[in-house]
Design a protein around this motif. Structure first.
Motif, PDB file in Angstrom:
ATOM      1  N   LEU A 108       0.751  -1.237  -0.075  1.00  0.00           N
ATOM      2  CA  LEU A 108       0.028  -0.051   0.208  1.00  0.00           C
ATOM      3  C   LEU A 108       0.981   1.464   0.155  1.00  0.00           C
ATOM      4  O   LEU A 108       0.448   2.238  -0.601  1.00  0.00           O
ATOM      5  N   ALA A 109       2.049   1.264   0.696  1.00  0.00           N
ATOM      6  CA  ALA A 109       2.917   2.351   0.623  1.00  0.00           C
ATOM      7  C   ALA A 109       3.274   2.689  -0.738  1.00  0.00           C
ATOM      8  O   ALA A 109       3.448   3.816  -1.270  1.00  0.00           O
ATOM      9  N   TRP A 110       3.965   1.671  -1.384  1.00  0.00           N
ATOM     10  CA  TRP A 110       4.260   1.659  -2.932  1.00  0.00           C
ATOM     11  C   TRP A 110       3.037   2.444  -3.668  1.00  0.00           C
ATOM     12  O   TRP A 110       3.306   3.355  -4.435  1.00  0.00           O
ATOM     13  N   LEU A 111       1.947   1.721  -3.415  1.00  0.00           N
ATOM     14  CA  LEU A 111       0.907   2.295  -4.311  1.00  0.00           C
ATOM     15  C   LEU A 111       0.430   3.548  -4.110  1.00  0.00           C
ATOM     16  O   LEU A 111       0.057   4.293  -5.145  1.00  0.00           O
ATOM     17  N   VAL A 112       0.462   4.061  -2.897  1.00  0.00           N
ATOM     18  CA  VAL A 112      -0.015   5.355  -2.447  1.00  0.00           C
ATOM     19  C   VAL A 112       0.969   6.281  -3.185  1.00  0.00           C
ATOM     20  O   VAL A 112       0.325   7.503  -3.649  1.00  0.00           O
ATOM     21  N   GLY A 113       2.216   6.044  -3.143  1.00  0.00           N
ATOM     22  CA  GLY A 113       3.066   7.025  -3.802  1.00  0.00           C
ATOM     23  C   GLY A 113       2.907   6.919  -5.358  1.00  0.00           C
ATOM     24  O   GLY A 113       3.154   8.251  -5.875  1.00  0.00           O
ATOM     25  N   ARG A 114       2.315   6.155  -5.943  1.00  0.00           N
ATOM     26  CA  ARG A 114       2.328   6.158  -7.269  1.00  0.00           C
ATOM     27  C   ARG A 114       1.014   6.927  -7.798  1.00  0.00           C
ATOM     28  O   ARG A 114       0.949   7.871  -8.761  1.00  0.00           O
TER      29      ARG A 114
END
Length: 405
Positions: A108-114
């Motif tokens: 989720l941390a990766w996806l939120v950044g995108r």
């Protein structure tokens, strides 16, 4: 009659990793991150081409060109890296992999950044940047904890490269906010990835090649790791550091040329020409081959004989793109019980990404055809990862087998 209290039963710790309940996609780190990497490689490139042709406002106040550079290096590439590390580190340390809710939080941390950087003005540019910055330190913390707990001190150099990526990401964002040369952060990130390929590729390429050749009773096997490999990595580190800080220095020309030649000889010692019958192994040699080609291209660029962006893309599209695709496809097949042999679709995806890198290199010498060559290279890149995603998504989403062959 006196009563004695029954001894308290000792609770067993709840194991992490290899979750057998819940969604298959969260049972192992390679699953969500490899799937996301494949999808984002297609979408991010498609959005960039749309911005160039139709003027789509991607990245908002971050800037479309900066967004494209960031999302290829710190979006796609870090997803592929996370999938690899979350799968490889447990093999290195003998500890259980992260799965379930902790894995979901990391993803989720990766996806939120995108999502935040795609339209940063919805939340404000500083907030969007802060959301993106969180992922790499979190990934580093998880992997570093496992390496230290497993006492695998030799793998700290891999963690150092991940730390360098986290710093380069923060530097990239800082330049966007306060001004400066974003190319410095760009080169630093590329250098960190190339060192990861040098370190990890130096393990997996000869190892997988040796295993494949031994099964076919081939006598001449790849050379084992030796002092030469260590020297090559040290020269490569010095060359990349010099390129990062002094991209047009004569010292950069000398060091990058020397590093390119040493890496070419290193690759030759792994005897890749004997693996032509199996694309799943051959592609590892092709991918590593872009490292010496890229370093030599950087030397030519530093000498003023080649366009710097063309040289940069030999390392990004060629070395990083081809190696990550090779590792993603191999690990997906091995960890889901599919035979370790390349299907026609897999072989086609390898050909597409390698050809994309070569065509991108031709943009410099052929400036009159730049638009057309960029369009072809971008299309081939998207096709490569579309083929990977279409073939491997069903395995990542449904096939529950997490021990590689």
């Amino acid at each position: 009659m006196s009563e004695t209290a029954a001894p308290a039963q000792k609770r067993k710790p709840v194991p992490r990793g290899l979750a057998r309940t819940g969604p298959v996609i969260l049972s192992y780190g390679f699953r969500p991150f490899f799937l996301a990497a494949g999808i984002w490689a297609v979408l991010a490139m498609g959005l960039w081409i749309g911005a160039l042709i139709f003027g789509w406002p991607i990245g908002g106040s971050y800037g479309g060109a900066y967004w494209h550079a960031h999302e290829m290096l710190f979006g796609y590439s870090t997803a592929a890296l996370a999938g690899f590390l979350l799968t490889a580190v447990p093999n290195w340390t003998g500890r259980l992999p992260v799965s379930g809710l902790p894995l979901a939080i990391l993803f989720l941390a990766w996806l939120v950044g995108r999502l935040a950087l795609l339209a940063p003005d919805l939340v404000g540019l500083p907030v969007a940047i802060a959301l993106d910055i969180a992922f790499l330190p979190l990934l580093l913390g998880i992997c570093l904890r496992e390496v230290i707990a497993g006492r695998k001190w030799k793998d700290l150099k891999v963690m150092a490269a991940v730390g360098a990526l986290a710093i380069a990401n923060a530097l990239f964002h800082g330049v966007i906010l306060w001004g400066g040369d974003v190319a410095l952060a760009d080169r630093a990130a590329v250098s960190a990835f190339i060192m990861l390929i040098g370190i990890i590729g130096g393990r997996v390429v000869p190892s997988f090649t040796r295993n494949w050749l031994a099964k076919r009773h081939v006598i001449a096997l790849p050379a084992p790791y030796a002092l030469f490999d260590t020297a090559t990595l040290l020269v490569t580190l010095a060359a990349l550091a010099c390129w990062t800080l002094l991209p047009v220095s004569p010292l950069t020309v000398i060091l990058c040329a020397l590093a390119g030649l040493l890496n070419a000889w290193r690759l030759f010692r792994w005897r890749g020409w004997q693996t032509g019958a199996e694309a799943l192994v051959l592609v590892l040699h092709v991918a590593y081959g872009f490292v010496p080609l890229g370093l030599l291209s950087v030397a030519l660029s530093a000498a003023g004989w080649l366009d710097p962006m063309a040289a940069l893309h030999v390392l990004t599209v060629g070395a990083i793109g081809t190696m990550t695709l090779a590792i993603m496809s191999r690990a997906t097949r091995g960890h889901t019980g599919v035979p370790l042999t390349a299907s026609p679709l897999t072989a086609a995806s390898y050909a597409c990404v390698a050809l994309a890198a070569l065509i991108r290199l031709a943009v410099g010498p052929l400036p009159d055809l730049a638009t057309e060559l960029l369009a072809v290279a971008g299309t081939l890149w998207m096709l490569a990862f579309l083929l990977y995603t279409l073939e491997h998504a069903p395995l990542l989403l449904t096939r529950r087998r997490d021990r590689p062959e």
